[in-house]
Design an enzyme around this catalytic site. Structure first.
Site, PDB file in Angstrom:
ATOM      1  N   MET A 268     -32.797   4.937   5.816  1.00  0.00           N
ATOM      2  CA  MET A 268     -32.208   6.144   5.255  1.00  0.00           C
ATOM      3  C   MET A 268     -33.299   7.062   4.700  1.00  0.00           C
ATOM      4  O   MET A 268     -34.298   6.596   4.159  1.00  0.00           O
ATOM      5  CB  MET A 268     -31.256   5.716   4.131  1.00  0.00           C
ATOM      6  CG  MET A 268     -30.391   6.788   3.588  1.00  0.00           C
ATOM      7  SD  MET A 268     -29.242   6.128   2.331  1.00  0.00           S
ATOM      8  CE  MET A 268     -28.184   5.093   3.336  1.00  0.00           C
ATOM      9  N   CYS A 269     -33.101   8.363   4.838  1.00  0.00           N
ATOM     10  CA  CYS A 269     -34.005   9.310   4.191  1.00  0.00           C
ATOM     11  C   CYS A 269     -33.190  10.238   3.300  1.00  0.00           C
ATOM     12  O   CYS A 269     -31.976  10.334   3.424  1.00  0.00           O
ATOM     13  CB  CYS A 269     -34.832  10.089   5.211  1.00  0.00           C
ATOM     14  SG  CYS A 269     -33.958  11.364   6.110  1.00  0.00           S
ATOM     15  N   LYS A 270     -33.893  10.867   2.381  1.00  0.00           N
ATOM     16  CA  LYS A 270     -33.279  11.812   1.449  1.00  0.00           C
ATOM     17  C   LYS A 270     -33.696  13.209   1.860  1.00  0.00           C
ATOM     18  O   LYS A 270     -34.868  13.450   2.152  1.00  0.00           O
ATOM     19  CB  LYS A 270     -33.750  11.521   0.030  1.00  0.00           C
ATOM     20  CG  LYS A 270     -33.238  12.500  -1.005  1.00  0.00           C
ATOM     21  CD  LYS A 270     -33.779  12.190  -2.386  1.00  0.00           C
ATOM     22  CE  LYS A 270     -35.202  12.690  -2.486  1.00  0.00           C
ATOM     23  NZ  LYS A 270     -35.763  12.596  -3.827  1.00  0.00           N
TER      24      LYS A 270
ATOM     25  N   THR B 174     -29.430  10.801   4.826  1.00  0.00           N
ATOM     26  CA  THR B 174     -29.120  10.554   6.234  1.00  0.00           C
ATOM     27  C   THR B 174     -28.673   9.106   6.333  1.00  0.00           C
ATOM     28  O   THR B 174     -29.482   8.191   6.289  1.00  0.00           O
ATOM     29  CB  THR B 174     -30.343  10.819   7.128  1.00  0.00           C
ATOM     30  OG1 THR B 174     -30.746  12.172   6.945  1.00  0.00           O
ATOM     31  CG2 THR B 174     -30.017  10.577   8.591  1.00  0.00           C
TER      32      THR B 174
ATOM     33  N   THR C  12     -37.547  13.329   2.791  1.00  0.00           N
ATOM     34  CA  THR C  12     -38.493  12.302   2.367  1.00  0.00           C
ATOM     35  C   THR C  12     -38.029  10.992   2.980  1.00  0.00           C
ATOM     36  O   THR C  12     -36.859  10.631   2.890  1.00  0.00           O
ATOM     37  CB  THR C  12     -38.531  12.193   0.833  1.00  0.00           C
ATOM     38  OG1 THR C  12     -38.846  13.488   0.300  1.00  0.00           O
ATOM     39  CG2 THR C  12     -39.572  11.192   0.374  1.00  0.00           C
TER      40      THR C  12
END
Length: 193
Positions: free
Chosen positions: A64-66, A45, A82
């Site tokens: 940022m997330c994964k 994201t 995550t």
């Protein structure tokens, strides 16, 4: 025949035909011929846009997330994200259920007791995806969000510009658009680029 109402009738007819309509915040196109199997895999994201007061207050601390997108056993998609929260990695999984044409999904947030509709508006499957989410019921006012998914943690400048244009076209202001910083070297959050 009296003519005082004639201008109003003309305006009404133009409105019905769509000539005077302006795009609403809630209108976003769907990716033509969306191919769910190509959408699977790892996404970061990288950008967000929202009209939510919560988002506007917290956007400076977001990162940022994964997300891993996988097929769900009973149809739809499992999205396991995550992200960093208070210097700890947290993981949450959402079940996106099909909700209309291909590329349109819904999910229920147990945390917020709300239901959201998610649309994949545009993607090339290999580099980026533009998503649009609308809160359709729950406590408080509805919220709208645009999301930039990127296959890497460093989306190209033209992808960022595409997202900015997408968000602006949906009615989001510069204040409501943010590109998220990388989360650093947390093992659970890296893994691409």
């Amino acid at each position: 025949m009296a003519t005082p109402n004639r201008p109003w009738m003309g305006l009404l007819l133009l409105g019905v035909l769509g000539v005077l309509q302006t795009p609403a915040l809630t209108e976003a196109a769907l990716q033509p011929n969306f191919e769910e199997s190509k959408f699977l895999g790892r996404w970061f994201t990288s950008g967000l846009a929202s009209n939510s007061s919560w988002f506007l207050e917290k956007k400076k601390v977001l990162s940022m997330c994964k997300s891993e997108v996988a097929p769900a056993a009973d149809g739809g998609l499992n999205v396991t994200s995550t992200f960093l929260r208070k210097d700890q990695c947290e993981t949450r999984t959402l079940l996106l259920r099909p909700a209309g044409p291909p590329g349109c999904y819904s999910y229920t947030s147990p945390h917020w007791s709300s239901t959201h509709e998610v649309s994949v508006a545009e993607t090339d499957y290999e580099t980026y995806a533009l998503l649009y989410t609308e809160s359709v019921r729950g406590p408080g006012p509805d919220s709208l969000m645009a999301t930039l998914y990127s296959r890497t943690q460093t989306p190209r400048a033209e992808v960022k510009e595409k997202f900015t244009t997408f968000a602006r076209n949906l009615g989001f202001t510069e204040e409501g658009i943010v590109f998220l910083p990388k989360t650093g070297e947390h093992a659970n959050l890296t893994g691409g680029d």
